[in-house]
Every structure is written in structure tokens, then in C-alpha cells.
Design a protein around this motif. Sequence first.
Motif, PDB file in Angstrom:
ATOM      1  N   PHE A  76       0.714  -1.227  -0.028  1.00 49.17           N
ATOM      2  CA  PHE A  76       0.056  -0.037   0.069  1.00 49.17           C
ATOM      3  C   PHE A  76       0.808   1.358   0.033  1.00 49.17           C
ATOM      4  N   CYS A  77       1.851   1.089   0.800  1.00 50.82           N
ATOM      5  CA  CYS A  77       2.788   2.469   0.969  1.00 50.82           C
ATOM      6  C   CYS A  77       3.499   2.708  -0.473  1.00 50.82           C
ATOM      7  N   VAL A  78       4.036   1.499  -1.304  1.00 48.44           N
ATOM      8  CA  VAL A  78       4.694   1.700  -2.351  1.00 48.44           C
ATOM      9  C   VAL A  78       3.729   2.254  -3.494  1.00 48.44           C
ATOM     10  N   THR A  79       2.634   1.514  -3.659  1.00 57.37           N
ATOM     11  CA  THR A  79       1.899   1.626  -4.942  1.00 57.37           C
ATOM     12  C   THR A  79       0.691   2.754  -4.711  1.00 57.37           C
ATOM     13  N   ARG A  80       0.548   3.189  -3.505  1.00 62.94           N
ATOM     14  CA  ARG A  80      -0.549   4.169  -3.423  1.00 62.94           C
ATOM     15  C   ARG A  80       0.003   5.269  -2.337  1.00 62.94           C
ATOM     16  N   LEU A  81       0.649   5.213  -1.426  1.00 62.75           N
ATOM     17  CA  LEU A  81       1.292   6.584  -0.845  1.00 62.75           C
ATOM     18  C   LEU A  81       2.152   7.203  -1.285  1.00 62.75           C
ATOM     19  N   LEU A  82       3.434   6.385  -1.892  1.00 61.69           N
ATOM     20  CA  LEU A  82       4.509   6.900  -2.437  1.00 61.69           C
ATOM     21  C   LEU A  82       4.001   7.915  -3.453  1.00 61.69           C
ATOM     22  N   PRO A  83       3.316   7.794  -4.472  1.00 65.14           N
ATOM     23  CA  PRO A  83       3.041   8.555  -5.654  1.00 65.14           C
ATOM     24  C   PRO A  83       2.431  10.058  -5.137  1.00 65.14           C
ATOM     25  N   ILE A  84       1.674   9.834  -4.036  1.00 63.61           N
ATOM     26  CA  ILE A  84       0.983  10.981  -3.394  1.00 63.61           C
ATOM     27  C   ILE A  84       2.161  11.867  -2.456  1.00 63.61           C
ATOM     28  N   VAL A  85       3.143  11.131  -1.821  1.00 65.14           N
ATOM     29  CA  VAL A  85       4.421  11.728  -0.985  1.00 65.14           C
ATOM     30  C   VAL A  85       5.153  12.341  -2.141  1.00 65.14           C
ATOM     31  N   LEU A  86       5.501  11.787  -3.343  1.00 66.40           N
ATOM     32  CA  LEU A  86       6.483  12.218  -4.033  1.00 66.40           C
ATOM     33  C   LEU A  86       5.822  13.709  -4.887  1.00 66.40           C
ATOM     34  N   SER A  87       4.480  13.523  -5.225  1.00 66.93           N
ATOM     35  CA  SER A  87       3.728  14.597  -5.900  1.00 66.93           C
ATOM     36  C   SER A  87       3.679  15.723  -4.650  1.00 66.93           C
ATOM     37  N   SER A  88       3.425  15.508  -3.483  1.00 71.96           N
ATOM     38  CA  SER A  88       3.387  16.508  -2.551  1.00 71.96           C
ATOM     39  C   SER A  88       4.789  17.261  -2.327  1.00 71.96           C
ATOM     40  N   THR A  89       5.956  16.374  -2.277  1.00 68.32           N
ATOM     41  CA  THR A  89       7.277  16.948  -2.224  1.00 68.32           C
ATOM     42  C   THR A  89       7.468  17.853  -3.189  1.00 68.32           C
ATOM     43  N   ALA A  90       7.173  17.508  -4.525  1.00 67.48           N
ATOM     44  CA  ALA A  90       7.306  18.433  -5.753  1.00 67.48           C
ATOM     45  C   ALA A  90       6.587  19.788  -5.680  1.00 67.48           C
ATOM     46  N   THR A  91       5.312  19.389  -5.232  1.00 75.19           N
ATOM     47  CA  THR A  91       4.405  20.873  -5.181  1.00 75.19           C
ATOM     48  C   THR A  91       5.097  21.603  -3.925  1.00 75.19           C
ATOM     49  N   MET A  92       5.518  21.277  -2.887  1.00 72.57           N
ATOM     50  CA  MET A  92       5.985  22.077  -1.804  1.00 72.57           C
ATOM     51  C   MET A  92       7.409  22.811  -2.359  1.00 72.57           C
ATOM     52  N   PHE A  93       7.986  22.075  -3.007  1.00 66.52           N
ATOM     53  CA  PHE A  93       9.354  22.488  -3.500  1.00 66.52           C
ATOM     54  C   PHE A  93       9.410  23.610  -4.559  1.00 66.52           C
ATOM     55  N   PHE A  94       8.583  23.206  -5.729  1.00 64.34           N
ATOM     56  CA  PHE A  94       8.173  24.305  -6.702  1.00 64.34           C
ATOM     57  C   PHE A  94       7.279  25.398  -6.293  1.00 64.34           C
ATOM     58  N   GLY A  95       6.394  25.053  -5.440  1.00 64.30           N
ATOM     59  CA  GLY A  95       5.633  26.270  -5.044  1.00 64.30           C
ATOM     60  C   GLY A  95       6.391  27.132  -4.155  1.00 64.30           C
ATOM     61  N   ASN A  96       7.334  26.903  -3.177  1.00 61.17           N
ATOM     62  CA  ASN A  96       8.084  27.776  -2.636  1.00 61.17           C
ATOM     63  C   ASN A  96       9.020  28.325  -3.154  1.00 61.17           C
ATOM     64  N   THR A  97       9.634  27.585  -4.325  1.00 58.28           N
ATOM     65  CA  THR A  97      10.850  28.426  -5.085  1.00 58.28           C
ATOM     66  C   THR A  97       9.901  29.355  -5.898  1.00 58.28           C
ATOM     67  N   THR A  98       8.680  29.388  -6.417  1.00 63.76           N
ATOM     68  CA  THR A  98       8.072  30.426  -6.963  1.00 63.76           C
ATOM     69  C   THR A  98       8.449  31.677  -6.251  1.00 63.76           C
ATOM     70  N   TYR A  99       8.281  31.844  -4.821  1.00 57.61           N
ATOM     71  CA  TYR A  99       8.183  32.920  -4.287  1.00 57.61           C
ATOM     72  C   TYR A  99       9.381  33.536  -4.064  1.00 57.61           C
ATOM     73  N   LEU A 100      10.609  32.978  -4.811  1.00 58.57           N
ATOM     74  CA  LEU A 100      11.929  33.579  -4.735  1.00 58.57           C
ATOM     75  C   LEU A 100      11.973  34.424  -6.041  1.00 58.57           C
ATOM     76  N   TYR A 101      11.023  34.167  -7.073  1.00 60.02           N
ATOM     77  CA  TYR A 101      11.457  34.848  -8.027  1.00 60.02           C
ATOM     78  C   TYR A 101       9.885  35.729  -8.548  1.00 60.02           C
ATOM     79  N   LEU A 102       9.007  35.634  -7.826  1.00 55.89           N
ATOM     80  CA  LEU A 102       7.778  36.372  -8.478  1.00 55.89           C
ATOM     81  C   LEU A 102       7.136  36.959  -7.461  1.00 55.89           C
ATOM     82  N   SER A 103       6.381  38.155  -7.619  1.00 55.14           N
ATOM     83  CA  SER A 103       5.735  38.836  -6.532  1.00 55.14           C
ATOM     84  C   SER A 103       4.757  38.190  -5.951  1.00 55.14           C
ATOM     85  N   LEU A 104       4.451  38.406  -4.416  1.00 55.72           N
ATOM     86  CA  LEU A 104       3.158  37.912  -3.695  1.00 55.72           C
ATOM     87  C   LEU A 104       1.973  37.991  -4.397  1.00 55.72           C
ATOM     88  N   SER A 105       1.429  38.853  -4.968  1.00 55.10           N
ATOM     89  CA  SER A 105       0.137  39.248  -5.442  1.00 55.10           C
ATOM     90  C   SER A 105       0.171  38.442  -6.763  1.00 55.10           C
TER      91      SER A 105
END
Length: 320
Positions: A76-105
Motif C-alpha cells: 500500500f505504501c509503495v503503490t498508493r502512498l508513495l506517488p502522493i508523497v512524491l507529488s506533495s514533495t514536488a508541489t511544496m518545493f516548486f511552490g516555495n521556489t516560485t516565491y523567490l522569483y515572483l511577487s506575492l500578488s
Amino acid sequence: MASQPYSRLLLGVVGTGLWMFFSSSLIILNKNLYKNLDFQRPFFVTGMGQLFSFLGGLSLVGMGVLPLRPVPKLSFCVTRLLPIVLSSTATMFFGNTTYLYLSLSFIQILKAFTPALTLLLCVIVGLERMHWPLVLSIALITFGTANAVIEERGAPSFKALGLFSFLASSLTEASRVVGAEVLLGAQRFNSAEALVYIGGPTAVFLLLGAVVWEGMGPTSDGWAVIAQTPSAFLAAFTMSFLVNLSCYFAIQYTSSLTFKVAGCVKNIGVVWYGIVAHKEHVTLVQMAGYAVSIIGFAIYSKLKMSVKALSEGRNKLVRV
């Protein structure tokens, strides 16, 4: 029994309101770390936020506030949780990286585009059926966002890398939402389980990224920055836990559509905060584009509410 729907509604309103406040606060706190303290390490900031969420979830379990079911099976961890964890990891990294280069608004204006990607992925995996109101809503969201981007391209604060990071975070966020719907199915986690079983592994991936790509090892100069203003970092990491906790709590007591509408309202508030507090410049064309995107989302929301009402009406007829 009659009071149960009202108590559930109250919990949903309170949970959603808290999430809106905590989420907006986290955006502002993280922006402060990246801009005012010049701590440009999104892997580390998001990783520590997830670590605090993991520890907070364990604390809730230890105090008996929420139960924690046994660790899921490895398959269950490998086939179902891992894809969610990986997509969550990427979302948080890319989402926060955006704040380094663009305005808040501008980032909040761009966030209106994420529902369009989510809707497209839902159609692809069969969670949504393509019909003209859905096509219209996606088209309006895309058109409005595209106008805002074209207008922003001439601004000094615009950087193409920031736009790329935002698009990557939108795609991975849409994948995470759709993936959770498809992969978890009826296997729903309570707030503590989500913090522990999703937040914990996500923290591991993000902090590994901080060590490998951001050099946050034992001798990193980043620790000196943290030591100078520990309260700012502690506030951001704690707020991340509160955002995740209130998010999972609110979703349990309200519909996903209501939660998305609340997110749209929250983003509008952050746009105005950036304009007022940070003196960020937003043109009338961008605001018009943002309004078009919101209209597109409103059409979809209205459609979903109509379908839900029709479905509930049919169920009542069947029971009678």
C-alpha cells in the motif's frame, strides 16, 4: 440527531476559517524568510515545515486527541502512498521556489490556473466527464491567467524561472489531488494519520533535497542565519503544521468544492495584502484577467453544486 448536521457544519466553517488564516500567514512568513532574511532554501524551509507537521501529528496521537491506525502494508505504501508523497514533495518545493522569483500578488493571481489543470486531469482519469460548461470554465480560467502573465512579462519583478516553477507546482498539485482521489479511494486518513504517514515521508525527501542541493549540512552557513532570528523560522515551521492540520480537519467536515472556493477567497485576500503591505503593482489588465479566471471557476462550482443537488434529490426519492 437533528443537531448533528449543524455541528458538522460548524466544524467545517471553523476548520476552513482557520485554514484560510493559517495558510495566508504561512505565505507571508515564508516570503519574509526568502526575501527579508535572504534565506533562499525552499527544500529546507518546506522540509522543516513537514517535519513539524509529522511531530505534531505524533503529539496529537500521544495526547489521545486522534487515533493512529497501524502502519499500512508495504504494498500500500509503495503503490498508493508513495506517488502522493512524491507529488506533495514536488508541489511544496516548486511552490516555495516560485516565491523567490515572483511577487506575492502575482503568484496568487496565477493560482487561479491550478483548478484548470486539476479539471483536465480529472477528465483524463475519468473522474469528470467533458461537457461544454466544463470546457467553458477551463477556457475562461486559462484565458484570464494568460492575460495576467502577458501583462506581467514587462514588469521588473517577473522572472521566467518563477513562472516555470509555478506551472510545475500547479501540475504536481493537480496530480496530488487527483492521485489521492484515485489511489486512496475509501482509505481515508484522519488528520493525525495524514500528518504522520504523508507528512513524515515528505519531510524526509525534502530534507534530503536540502542537504544535497542546498548544502544544508552541519557546516552550512544557513545555520548562522537561523541562529540570528530563530523566532522567524520557528513561527514559519509551526505555522506549516497548523496549515496541514487545519487543512486535513476542514476537508473531513466540508466538501472539496467548498474548500476550493475558500482557497479562492483566501488568494484574493493575499493579493490585496501584497498590494497594500508590500506596495506590489498589479495592473487593471491583470485584475481583469484574474476576474475572468474566477468567473470560470464560479461556473464550474455552480455546475458541481447543481449536480450534487440533483443527486441528493434522486437519493431522497429512492428512499421514499
